[in-house]
Write an enzyme that holds these catalytic residues in place. Structure first.
Site, short mmCIF file in Angstrom:
data_model
loop_
_atom_site.label_atom_id
_atom_site.label_comp_id
_atom_site.label_asym_id
_atom_site.label_seq_id
_atom_site.Cartn_x
_atom_site.Cartn_y
_atom_site.Cartn_z
N TRP A 201 0.41 -7.67 -5.09
CA TRP A 201 -0.47 -6.71 -4.41
C TRP A 201 -0.48 -7.03 -2.91
O TRP A 201 -0.61 -8.19 -2.51
CB TRP A 201 -1.89 -6.81 -4.99
CG TRP A 201 -2.84 -5.93 -4.24
CD1 TRP A 201 -3.07 -4.61 -4.46
CD2 TRP A 201 -3.66 -6.30 -3.11
NE1 TRP A 201 -3.97 -4.13 -3.54
CE2 TRP A 201 -4.34 -5.14 -2.70
CE3 TRP A 201 -3.84 -7.49 -2.41
CZ2 TRP A 201 -5.23 -5.14 -1.63
CZ3 TRP A 201 -4.73 -7.49 -1.33
CH2 TRP A 201 -5.41 -6.32 -0.96
N ASP A 368 -11.42 9.90 -1.24
CA ASP A 368 -10.90 8.90 -2.17
C ASP A 368 -11.92 8.61 -3.28
O ASP A 368 -12.83 9.41 -3.53
CB ASP A 368 -10.50 7.65 -1.37
CG ASP A 368 -9.36 6.87 -2.01
OD1 ASP A 368 -9.64 6.12 -2.96
OD2 ASP A 368 -8.20 7.02 -1.57
N ARG A 445 -10.30 -4.80 -13.30
CA ARG A 445 -11.11 -3.99 -12.38
C ARG A 445 -12.20 -3.23 -13.16
O ARG A 445 -12.46 -2.07 -12.88
CB ARG A 445 -10.20 -3.00 -11.64
CG ARG A 445 -10.60 -2.75 -10.20
CD ARG A 445 -9.88 -1.51 -9.68
NE ARG A 445 -10.13 -1.33 -8.27
CZ ARG A 445 -10.18 -0.15 -7.67
NH1 ARG A 445 -10.03 0.96 -8.33
NH2 ARG A 445 -10.38 -0.07 -6.39
N ASP A 480 -4.00 7.81 -8.74
CA ASP A 480 -4.00 6.35 -8.70
C ASP A 480 -3.85 5.77 -10.11
O ASP A 480 -4.02 6.46 -11.12
CB ASP A 480 -5.33 5.88 -8.07
CG ASP A 480 -5.19 4.60 -7.29
OD1 ASP A 480 -4.24 3.84 -7.56
OD2 ASP A 480 -6.05 4.35 -6.43
N ASN A 482 -4.79 1.77 -11.52
CA ASN A 482 -5.19 0.49 -10.94
C ASN A 482 -5.30 -0.68 -11.91
O ASN A 482 -6.00 -1.65 -11.61
CB ASN A 482 -6.54 0.65 -10.22
CG ASN A 482 -6.37 1.37 -8.90
OD1 ASN A 482 -5.42 1.12 -8.17
ND2 ASN A 482 -7.27 2.29 -8.60
N ASP A 550 -1.59 -1.21 -0.37
CA ASP A 550 -2.98 -1.24 0.13
C ASP A 550 -3.07 -2.05 1.41
O ASP A 550 -4.12 -2.03 2.07
CB ASP A 550 -3.90 -1.88 -0.92
CG ASP A 550 -4.36 -0.87 -1.96
OD1 ASP A 550 -4.18 0.34 -1.73
OD2 ASP A 550 -4.89 -1.30 -3.01
C1 GLA Z 1 -6.57 1.61 -5.14
C2 GLA Z 1 -5.78 2.36 -4.09
C3 GLA Z 1 -6.60 2.51 -2.83
C4 GLA Z 1 -7.89 3.21 -3.15
C5 GLA Z 1 -8.64 2.47 -4.23
C6 GLA Z 1 -9.84 3.24 -4.70
O1 GLA Z 1 -6.74 0.28 -4.79
O2 GLA Z 1 -4.56 1.72 -3.84
O3 GLA Z 1 -5.87 3.21 -1.86
O4 GLA Z 1 -7.63 4.53 -3.54
O5 GLA Z 1 -7.83 2.23 -5.36
O6 GLA Z 1 -10.53 2.58 -5.69
#
Ligand code: GLA
Length: 755
Positions: A201, A368, A445, A480, A482, A550
């Protein structure tokens, strides 16, 4: 050049691609042998002597009395278990009696123009049949009545060969595919360096190069997505190959889930490159009448260095893998709310940001994470795709209307594949979560993965997202993903199904993307997975751009975008200017540097523009105008890497001190050069920056976009700029200097125009 010929005398296939030849043959035992992949050869009868076989002690042989012929050391097209090849093979099939043997022999082949679609999977395509030719070779295992179709496509204008494999069960009983890779290349020597794109990451796709050795070297993902750790792309290059010359082969997999890329050097120095779905955990039951389609593998060949290899991939991925309305259109410059408000916002906080962004020239405001359910932090609400009225009293439609009224487009974040335990969705459908009954599922998460192998789940997500998109007011989606997939089990499904789940999960995700992108063709999709954990060719088929990382720090971004450019076009790289101190590293870099890096991507902002002082807002306005003026060049030009941030530089600066790249228009009359000097040395020698890709016979002016340096007064030959370069010396000396570029983390941006 593009021609596929079958020489029936020697039973040889010759695929003459654009800049390479690929030759294979039907072996005496009916299986397929690989003869050659390299620089173009004139076609003729008689390549079959390229088949080399020799007596090797202990090698298993199919022909009694002939110890010289063994699959153990013959180069093959698609090595299968149980034939005497005791290396790693491309395919392992378990038959109904529990045996793991297969024997596929040539039955027939077809050569046709164009390129067929792959059922349910992303793949490169043609717009006109005369762009490509396809060879499909059918083999059959007579005992199992199982067919294997090996498909190869070569492109008229690109040094590319794509491959995929289909299994068709014509028999009466099921077989289990335990390993079914997409491609196999057996190269006759081991004089290669391998480059993989590795990281974690925040530092995705850093290239790492090493000499290959006897044994296996692998890249892979077992995370349920293509991952931060490795990208489904690897390069073999000759040790002397560099960015500008030399032989190299690159293979990429058009797939977004678990993958394996393996390079095995055997004890006779044959190098076997394979790529496909990772076999660990795979057990796919192929019932009578069913077919299994592997993902597509793309292989590029070049004699002209790594830039040429990347450029071929860029063109293919940008124009014949990415699709749809946005493929060739200038993308909107966006402002994403994430780093400005995170989840702590309401309409009153968002609208002034959007309004200022619009005033500065930004086209699209993206909201977002945090807008749905009651999501104030990452512990809840995934799956409940309904606006949180506490934050957005008029819902998404209301907010979108207000943003639209400013003259801006509106975009929205989703994470469709996930579910929070604290959600209405989980309370209604606990069985939609991927988990092993009786065991506490691992969380990542605070969230869990929805089971997209279930049609009901895909339908639910389609309906929930459509309900928002059908207002017509949302013109962009950031999709997204995650967390990695663990606890791999589909609740309520039988044992046989479980070994199919991970691949079916990817097929479900692709099906959802396909439905949404075809129902809302004008919506721009950007893929994302905790930054760049699913930045792969498969995603580009649905989303023409993806969030690269990120990590928005300019210094780190140079490395990440540089590494990403080995396979991916810069038009696909989501790149934003963010605030300082940077939120990931706390590093402070100049606004100019942040923009000079982000220009070589889709370009946007990820900060609160109202928090910027007036002079910075003015700079932002100029940056946006600059990007709009240069967008076509950046999106469609030829990208060249000039100085690597991963190597010690030519003038002896330590690794990471500087980097440079450029993009050149198709007619070679315009170019844009980015030079990044991270660490400033004192009183260094003179410094020349050499360019690439220009017209050697043209005359150019070099214009520094920040300071009109004396250099702008001169004109240069294209040949001179490429062979000698132009002066970018800056020697330092603190307050006594006349140099305008002083300090660390600086960048220079040059416009090169033919006069
Ligand atoms: C991920 C994405 C970020 C943002 C967050 C929101 O980490 O890579 O750009 O959108 O989620 O929770």
């Amino acid at each position: 050049m593009m021609n596929i010929t079958f020489h029936s005398s020697g039973r040889v296939f010759h695929l003459q691609g654009c800049g390479f030849s690929y030759i294979s043959m039907i072996l005496p035992n009916g299986q397929l042998g690989q003869l050659y992949f390299g620089a173009p050869l004139a076609d003729r009868d008689g390549f079959e002597h390229m088949l080399v076989a020799a007596h090797r002690d202990m090698a298993p042989c199919p022909f009694e009395g002939n110890g010289d012929f063994s699959m153990e050391d013959i180069k093959q097209e698609y090595p299968v278990n149980g034939n005497g090849d005791l290396r790693n093979v491309a395919c392992v099939i378990e038959t109904p009696d529990g045996a793991r043997n297969a024997d596929f022999r040539y039955v027939s082949h077809e050569i046709h123009s164009g390129k067929p679609k792959l059922a349910g999977l992303p793949a490169t395509y043609v717009e006109h049949d005369d762009e490509a030719e396809t060879l499909a070779i059918t083999l059959q295992d007579d005992l199992l009545r199982l067919q294997l179709i090996l498909s190869y496509t070569i492109y008229r204008d690109l040094p590319v060969i794509t491959r995929n494999v289909q299994f068709i069960n014509d028999g009466n009983s099921s077989v289990i595919l335990q390993r079914a890779l997409s491609t196999n290349l057996d190269l006759p020597d081991a004089n290669w360096d391998m480059t993989e794109f590795t990281g974690a990451w925040g530092r995705e796709r850093h290239p790492q190069t090493f000499r290959i050795h006897i044994g296996v070297q692998e890249i892979y993902s077992l995370r349920g997505h293509s991952s931060h750790q490795f990208n489904p792309f690897l390069v073999l290059k000759r040790p002397h190959t560099d960015e500008f010359q030399g032989e190299a082969i690159g293979t990429a997999l058009v797939y977004s889930g678990n993958f394996l890329g393996s390079v095995e050097v055997d004890n006779y120095h044959v190098t076997r490159l394979m790529m496909g779905i990772h076999p660990q955990g795979l057990a796919w039951t192929l019932a009578p009448g069913e077919a299994f389609q592997t993902p597509e593998a793309i292989t590029v060949y070049t004699c002209d260095g790594l830039n040429a290899l990347s450029q071929a991939l860029h063109t293919l991925l940008r124009t014949r893998l990415a699709r749809g309305y946005w493929r060739d259109r200038p993308r909107p410059i966006l402002l994403n709310s994430w780093e400005s408000t995170y989840m702590q916002f309401d309409e009153a906080k968002l609208l002034p940001i959007a309004s200022k962004a619009h005033e500065l020239g930004i086209d699209l405001f993206v909201l977002d994470d945090g807008w749905f359910g009651h999501r104030d932090n990452a512990t809840s609400s995934l799956g409940d795709w309904v606006a949180d009225r506490r934050k957005l009293p008029d819902g998404i439609e209301g907010l979108a209307s207000k943003i639209n009224a400013l003259g801006m487009q509106f975009g929205l974040w989703f994470e469709p594949e996930m579910i929070s335990k604290d959600s209405h969705l989980y309370r209604a459908h606990p069985d939609w979560m991927i988990r092993v009954p009786g065991r506490e599922p691992l969380q990542g998460r605070n969230q869990y993965v929805l089971d997209l192998s279930k049609t009901d789940v895909v339908n639910y997500l389609f309906e929930a997202m459509s309900a928002i998109l059908s207002s017509g007011k949302v013109s962009y989606v950031k999709w997204d993903m995650n967390r990695s997939i663990t606890d791999v089990f589909s609740q309520g499904r039988p044992r046989e199904f479980q070994g199919e789940l991970l691949h079916r999960q990817i097929l479900g995700m692709y099906a959802l993307y396909e439905r949404l992108t075809s129902t809302f063709p004008k919506v721009l999709f950007e893929s994302c997975a905790s930054g760049g954990a699913r930045f792969d060719p498969g995603m580009l088929y649905y989303a023409p751009q993806g969030w690269v990382s990120d990590d928005t720090d300019a210094v780190e971004r140079v490395k990440i975008q540089f590494g990403t450019s080995y396979a991916y076009p810069i038009s696909s790289m989501g790149s934003h200017v963010s605030a300082v101190p940077n939120h990931q590293l706390m590093r402070v870099t100049p606004l100019k540097t942040r923009a000079d890096v982000a220009y070589f991507g889709t370009f946007g902002y990820e900060l609160d523009v109202n928090a910027m002082p007036d002079d910075e807002q003015r700079q932002v306005r100029d940056q946006i105008a600059f990007m709009k003026a240069h967008r076509e060049l950046i999106d469609t030009g030829t990208f060249w890497r000039l100085i690597s941030p991963f190597e010690e530089s030519e003038v002896g600066l330590q690794q990471g001190s500087e980097a440079a790249w450029m993009v050149v228009s198709a007619d070679r009359r315009h170019a844009l050069v980015g030079y990044y000097r991270m660490i400033m040395p004192l009183n260094e020698g003179y410094r020349l920056l050499k360019l690439a890709g220009l017209d050697p016979t043209a005359t150019y002016r070099v214009h520094d976009t920040q300071f009109p340096l004396p250099a702008s007064q001169f004109t240069y030959g294209g040949d001179e700029l490429m062979a000698h370069g132009f002066d970018i010396s800056d020697t330092g000396f603190g307050p006594f200097t006349t140099d305008m570029y002083q300090g660390d983390y600086l960048s220079r941006l040059f416009e090169i125009d033919a006069v």
